[in-house]
Design a protein around this motif. Structure first.
Motif, PDB file in Angstrom:
ATOM      1  N   MET A 139       8.473   6.638  -5.910  1.00 10.25           N
ATOM      2  CA  MET A 139       8.565   8.015  -6.378  1.00 10.25           C
ATOM      3  C   MET A 139      10.006   8.427  -6.603  1.00 10.25           C
ATOM      4  N   TRP A 140      10.938   7.825  -5.861  1.00 12.77           N
ATOM      5  CA  TRP A 140      12.334   8.234  -5.988  1.00 12.77           C
ATOM      6  C   TRP A 140      12.913   7.583  -7.197  1.00 12.77           C
ATOM      7  N   ASN A 180       3.572   3.012  -3.930  1.00 11.76           N
ATOM      8  CA  ASN A 180       3.528   4.202  -4.761  1.00 11.76           C
ATOM      9  C   ASN A 180       4.533   5.248  -4.289  1.00 11.76           C
ATOM     10  N   SER A 181       4.487   5.525  -2.980  1.00  9.47           N
ATOM     11  CA  SER A 181       5.376   6.556  -2.464  1.00  9.47           C
ATOM     12  C   SER A 181       6.824   6.079  -2.488  1.00  9.47           C
ATOM     13  N   ARG A 182       7.061   4.774  -2.327  1.00  6.11           N
ATOM     14  CA  ARG A 182       8.426   4.254  -2.366  1.00  6.11           C
ATOM     15  C   ARG A 182       9.031   4.361  -3.758  1.00  6.11           C
ATOM     16  N   TYR A 193       0.812  -1.213   0.000  1.00  7.06           N
ATOM     17  CA  TYR A 193       0.000   0.000   0.000  1.00  7.06           C
ATOM     18  C   TYR A 193       0.847   1.264   0.000  1.00  7.06           C
ATOM     19  N   THR A 194       2.132   1.120   0.322  1.00 11.78           N
ATOM     20  CA  THR A 194       3.000   2.301   0.287  1.00 11.78           C
ATOM     21  C   THR A 194       3.957   2.234  -0.889  1.00 11.78           C
TER      22      THR A 194
END
Lengths: 204, 109
Positions: free
Chosen positions: B108-109, B104-106, B101-102
């Protein structure tokens, strides 16, 4: 420690009909149920991860019919209770009541499976089979795995009804009835998770 | 009768009363979430909490009244195996949900 000592005694005494062997068999079956719980947890978490990927296909809101599901749930819940009452008759060695209880439980379980197969069939005929989307793949895998467990439980129950009829309530038969009761109650617990997570959360 | 009462693991077993109590509790705990969702008159948050709460309580009702798990010494190893399984499940269910669920944010880099 006492349990270890008992286990050692049992292994060396070679008494397969001893009360301790039933205790060990019951515990062994419980360990199997726990491994099954891990299997279901893996399928639940798969559903949690991909359950919202509809690929433009239908979601739970379009597919699930709650009054139908409630009737299905009641079949399994009542069958769990009737199996419990059957076990009371097993402990009291009432053969006729045991057979009646198993027959009622079997019919309720069969009703549950029939309703589930009917639901699956309707979905597949409408083109919403497991290949339609990730959501439906995860749905059919999770609910189908539970359904196949219930089906195997029904086969097991039919065999035990034959054994109770042919052999009577001997100690090995009672021990098998005990393990099937654990299996049956366990499947009802998994179903609580299925209707809560898959169906109810799927329609809201 | 006495010998029949002792077999099958010696775990505490139900009586008519405990099975009926368990069944009525399960029935209520099934009707509550279905009622919340089917009435459609409560908020989303109430539904989610109602479904989760009733589901978790119902699982404990089944474990206690139908599978006869309790703190007695005979049921102790069954409870230990269950607790260990729940630990494993918490790690991989919680871990998977957390990672996925995270994601996406992971990424981003």
């Amino acid at each position: 420690m006492t349990t270890d000592a008992k286990a050692v005694n049992w292994v060396y005494s070679g008494e397969s009909e001893h009360a301790d062997s039933m205790e060990i068999q019951t515990f062994g079956f419980w360990v199997y149920l726990m491994s099954d719980l891990v299997l279901f947890a893996a399928l639940f978490v798969t559903f949690a991860v991909v359950g919202h990927n509809y690929a433009g296909g239908p979601s739970g809101k379009n597919l699930f019919h709650l009054p139908y599901l409630f009737a299905e749930t009641m079949c399994l819940l009542v069958s769990s209770a009737t199996y419990g009452l059957t076990m009371l008759a097993v402990h009291r060695l009432r053969k006729a009541r045991v057979l009646l209880g198993l027959a009622v439980t079997f019919l309720l379980g069969l009703g549950f499976i029939t309703m589930e197969v009917h639901e699956f069939y309707g979905m597949i005929v409408d083109g919403n089979g497991p290949g339609r989307s990730a959501f439906l793949s995860a749905f059919f895998t999770l609910v189908g795995t539970h359904g196949s467990h219930v089906s195997f439980g029904l086969i097991w129950m039919a065999v035990l009804m034959g054994q109770v009829g042919a052999k009577g309530l001997t100690r090995p038969v009672r021990s098998r009835l005990m393990r099937l009761s654990m299996f049956w109650h366990f499947l009802d617990i998994v179903w609580v998770g299925v209707f809560s997570v898959v169906y109810l959360m799927g329609v809201i | 009768m006495e010998s029949a009462e002792r077999d099958s693991s010696g775990a505490s077993r139900g009586s008519l009363k405990t099975y009926i109590t368990g069944f009525i509790l399960s029935l209520v705990l099934t009707v509550i979430p279905f009622g919340l969702v089917m009435s459609g008159r409560v908020s989303w948050g109430v539904m989610i909490w109602g479904i989760c709460g009733a589901g978790i309580v119902q699982i404990f009702v089944h474990l206690h009244y139908f599978l006869h798990l309790d703190t007695s010494s005979t049921a102790r190893w069954n409870v230990m195996a269950l607790v260990f399984t729940l630990l494993i499940m918490t790690i991989f269910v919680g871990g998977t949900v957390w990672v996925m669920y995270t994601l996406n944010s992971r990424m981003m880099w």
